[in-house]
Design a protein around this motif. Structure first.
Motif, PDB file in Angstrom:
ATOM      1  N   ARG A 162      32.102  32.703  36.369  1.00  0.00           N
ATOM      2  CA  ARG A 162      30.782  33.346  36.384  1.00  0.00           C
ATOM      3  C   ARG A 162      30.835  34.717  37.053  1.00  0.00           C
ATOM      4  O   ARG A 162      29.980  35.580  36.796  1.00  0.00           O
ATOM      5  N   TYR A 163      31.818  34.952  37.914  1.00  0.00           N
ATOM      6  CA  TYR A 163      31.917  36.217  38.640  1.00  0.00           C
ATOM      7  C   TYR A 163      32.705  37.274  37.863  1.00  0.00           C
ATOM      8  O   TYR A 163      32.876  38.388  38.345  1.00  0.00           O
ATOM      9  N   GLU A 164      33.203  36.894  36.688  1.00  0.00           N
ATOM     10  CA  GLU A 164      34.018  37.824  35.894  1.00  0.00           C
ATOM     11  C   GLU A 164      33.361  38.168  34.556  1.00  0.00           C
ATOM     12  O   GLU A 164      33.946  38.905  33.766  1.00  0.00           O
ATOM     13  N   GLN A 165      32.173  37.632  34.278  1.00  0.00           N
ATOM     14  CA  GLN A 165      31.551  37.843  32.974  1.00  0.00           C
ATOM     15  C   GLN A 165      31.263  39.323  32.743  1.00  0.00           C
ATOM     16  O   GLN A 165      30.663  39.992  33.586  1.00  0.00           O
ATOM     17  N   ASP A 166      31.686  39.833  31.600  1.00  0.00           N
ATOM     18  CA  ASP A 166      31.430  41.231  31.271  1.00  0.00           C
ATOM     19  C   ASP A 166      29.925  41.486  31.227  1.00  0.00           C
ATOM     20  O   ASP A 166      29.187  40.821  30.500  1.00  0.00           O
ATOM     21  N   GLY A 167      29.493  42.449  32.026  1.00  0.00           N
ATOM     22  CA  GLY A 167      28.069  42.775  32.049  1.00  0.00           C
ATOM     23  C   GLY A 167      27.252  41.903  32.976  1.00  0.00           C
ATOM     24  O   GLY A 167      26.030  42.047  33.043  1.00  0.00           O
ATOM     25  N   MET A 205      13.876  30.748  40.796  1.00  0.00           N
ATOM     26  CA  MET A 205      14.382  32.078  41.129  1.00  0.00           C
ATOM     27  C   MET A 205      15.571  32.381  40.231  1.00  0.00           C
ATOM     28  O   MET A 205      16.545  31.625  40.197  1.00  0.00           O
ATOM     29  N   ILE A 206      15.493  33.465  39.484  1.00  0.00           N
ATOM     30  CA  ILE A 206      16.555  33.859  38.564  1.00  0.00           C
ATOM     31  C   ILE A 206      17.287  35.050  39.176  1.00  0.00           C
ATOM     32  O   ILE A 206      16.695  36.115  39.388  1.00  0.00           O
ATOM     33  N   TYR A 207      18.554  34.849  39.461  1.00  0.00           N
ATOM     34  CA  TYR A 207      19.347  35.858  40.152  1.00  0.00           C
ATOM     35  C   TYR A 207      20.307  36.539  39.186  1.00  0.00           C
ATOM     36  O   TYR A 207      20.911  35.888  38.329  1.00  0.00           O
ATOM     37  N   PHE A 208      20.458  37.833  39.357  1.00  0.00           N
ATOM     38  CA  PHE A 208      21.494  38.544  38.606  1.00  0.00           C
ATOM     39  C   PHE A 208      22.814  38.417  39.350  1.00  0.00           C
ATOM     40  O   PHE A 208      22.894  38.656  40.555  1.00  0.00           O
ATOM     41  N   SER A 209      23.834  38.002  38.627  1.00  0.00           N
ATOM     42  CA  SER A 209      25.158  37.827  39.205  1.00  0.00           C
ATOM     43  C   SER A 209      26.095  38.854  38.571  1.00  0.00           C
ATOM     44  O   SER A 209      26.544  38.676  37.439  1.00  0.00           O
ATOM     45  N   PRO A 210      26.388  39.959  39.260  1.00  0.00           N
ATOM     46  CA  PRO A 210      27.194  41.014  38.652  1.00  0.00           C
ATOM     47  C   PRO A 210      28.665  40.637  38.547  1.00  0.00           C
ATOM     48  O   PRO A 210      29.145  39.753  39.263  1.00  0.00           O
ATOM     49  N   GLU A 211      29.350  41.299  37.630  1.00  0.00           N
ATOM     50  CA  GLU A 211      30.796  41.132  37.558  1.00  0.00           C
ATOM     51  C   GLU A 211      31.411  41.721  38.829  1.00  0.00           C
ATOM     52  O   GLU A 211      31.089  42.843  39.230  1.00  0.00           O
TER      53      GLU A 211
END
Length: 466
Positions: A215-220, A230-236
């Motif tokens: 999940r921490y490597e997803q492009d974009g 609560m919906i969190y954005f998880s950046p690459e």
């Protein structure tokens, strides 16, 4: 009872009251296993509390009465008026990260993004996606595994299984049956971030492994949803020095596969970035309209506002909550048997293979039992015991614990050999992980087994002097 709240916001109160008055304390104590004075103590505590948040986890959901359990928790919140305002509400605790979000994206056979798999949502999604949806939504995991063992000419015979994560061999009841079913498939596809015991099983023709990024490597980047909406954005996360060259973003694997399966509709899912997918999510699930603006670490969006049912107004046709009446279930308790309870612990699951649970220092083969039950059974702490029933056998070691008499606890997934397949909750088809077992000292059990199988006379040998 908060009678003012009930009058203004709740239906079916008199029906529920009538049902409860017909139930005797004897029935309640026998079914629940809890004494009357303890129930009254809890009810007094609840009655004297102005606010309350009802929180539950897998202990209420992983068996055949799951929906009934949750309906009665909701009943209690409605009767006390504990929803729609600050410091009040209902909240389930999920077993894994973003289970809430995956369900709200339609990742189960009973739902679509933004709602149930019903006529209204089907029509809405078909307009968004511009193609016709199947009339049959599919089966739950347990049923699909059983379908792998159907005869070849059965229309529901499962021949190919595509799995995105998960390890059914260590999460489903009756692992021996699950192993046979997974090996009986023609083709099995595992899209995952690791290999697990299911991945290593054979199939009739081929086992295909598609390495995926974490999940921490997803492009974009990606999204995760908590149970408080609560919906969190998880950046690459940049700078990974151990990147797996073959691993790809999960969404890119899905898109490439879909284009190959239905090339005529490839233009409908021609997403080029994670941002384009978030834009699509906002269209397909109206509750998620806002996630398209989440772009960096720390960005968060909560759908439905700070609390649901604000002011007691519920998302029902008349805006009122509906109390649900039900009869007391028979727990079918038998003399000499214990109820087996599965424990997830803080550490163990189908991906973590430690020896000790960090929460209660319980080993993988510990058998949690009250001191009084252990005393009655003549068992010392640390003594080897065998748990068994018609489904299987579990060998472990007694560990005294604060657990109610008549119950024993073992870790999931080790205890799954004792759980019967094919028993599901009526509404969402969750497997029933609660079962009845017997407990014996290991030396007694093994001695009886030896006598049963090895000391039985064999006529042919008795008649033959040689």
């Amino acid at each position: 009872v908060n009678h003012e709240f009930v009058r203004e916001h709740v239906n079916n109160y008199e029906e529920l009251r009538e049902t409860v008055q017909k139930q005797s304390w004897e029935e309640i104590e026998k079914s629940s296993g809890i004494k009357k004075d303890i129930i009254i103590e809890l009810s007094n505590l609840l009655a004297q509390s102005k606010n309350g948040v009802m929180v539950w986890a897998l202990g209420l959901t992983m068996h055949k009465h799951a929906t009934d359990n949750i309906s009665q928790v909701a009943n209690l919140a409605l009767l006390r008026g504990w929803l729609g305002r600050k410091h009040n509400g209902l909240m389930p605790l999920r077993g894994h990260s973003s289970v809430q979000g995956s369900g709200e994206m339609g990742a189960d056979p009973f739902s679509l993004p933004g709602g149930d798999y019903d006529e209204v949502n089907t029509e809405r999604i078909e307009k968004v996606w511009d193609f016709e949806l199947p009339k049959w939504p599919g089966d739950s995991v347990g049923v699909t595994i059983e379908n792998a063992m159907l005869p070849e000419d059965n229309e529901k015979k499962l021949k190919l299984y595509y799995m995105s994560g998960g390890n059914f061999l260590e999460t489903m009841p009756d692992p021996d049956f699950v192993k046979d079913a997974l090996e009986n498939l023609d083709i099995r596809v595992h899209q995952d971030i690791i290999l697990n015991t299911s991945t290593l099983l054979d199939a009739k023709e081929a086992v295909i492994v598609l390495p995926a990024k974490t999940r921490y490597e997803q492009d974009g980047g990606g999204l995760s949803t908590s149970t408080e909406r609560m919906i969190y954005f998880s950046p690459e996360i940049e700078g990974n020095r151990n990147r797996i060259a073959e691993a790809r973003s999960e969404w890119k694997i899905y898109i490439d596969l879909a284009k190959r399966v239905k090339p005529e509709n490839a233009h409908l899912i021609d997403f080029k970035s994670g941002q384009e997918i978030r834009n699509e999510i906002a269209k397909a699930n109206p509750q998620y309209d806002g996630v398209q603006y989440l772009k960096k670490a720390g960005d968060v969006y909560q759908y439905g506002g700070a609390w649901l049912c604000e002011g007691g107004v519920c998302p029902t046709p008349d805006g009122r909550g509906n109390l649900i009446s039900m009869d007391i279930p028979d727990n079918n308790a038998k003399a000499g048997e214990f109820k087996l309870l599965m424990r997830r612990g803080k550490q163990f699951n189908s991906m973590v293979y430690g020896d000790k649970d960090a929460f209660n220092h319980m080993g993988r083969y510990s058998v949690l039992m009250s001191e009084s039950d252990a005393y009655k059974q003549g068992l010392e702490e640390g003594e080897a015991v065998v748990l068994y029933n018609k489904n299987g056998v579990f060998q472990g070691f007694v560990q005294h614990a604060d657990i109610k008499d008549g119950n024993v606890g073992v870790h999931f997934p080790e205890g799954n050999y004792l759980v019967e397949k094919g028993i599901y909750e009526n509404f969402v088809e969750m497997p029933d992980y609660v079962t009845d077992i017997k407990v014996e000292k290991a030396d007694h059990f093994n001695a009886n087994k030896d006598r049963q199988y090895y000391e039985r006379p064999i006529p042919d040998l008795e008649d033959n002097p040689n």
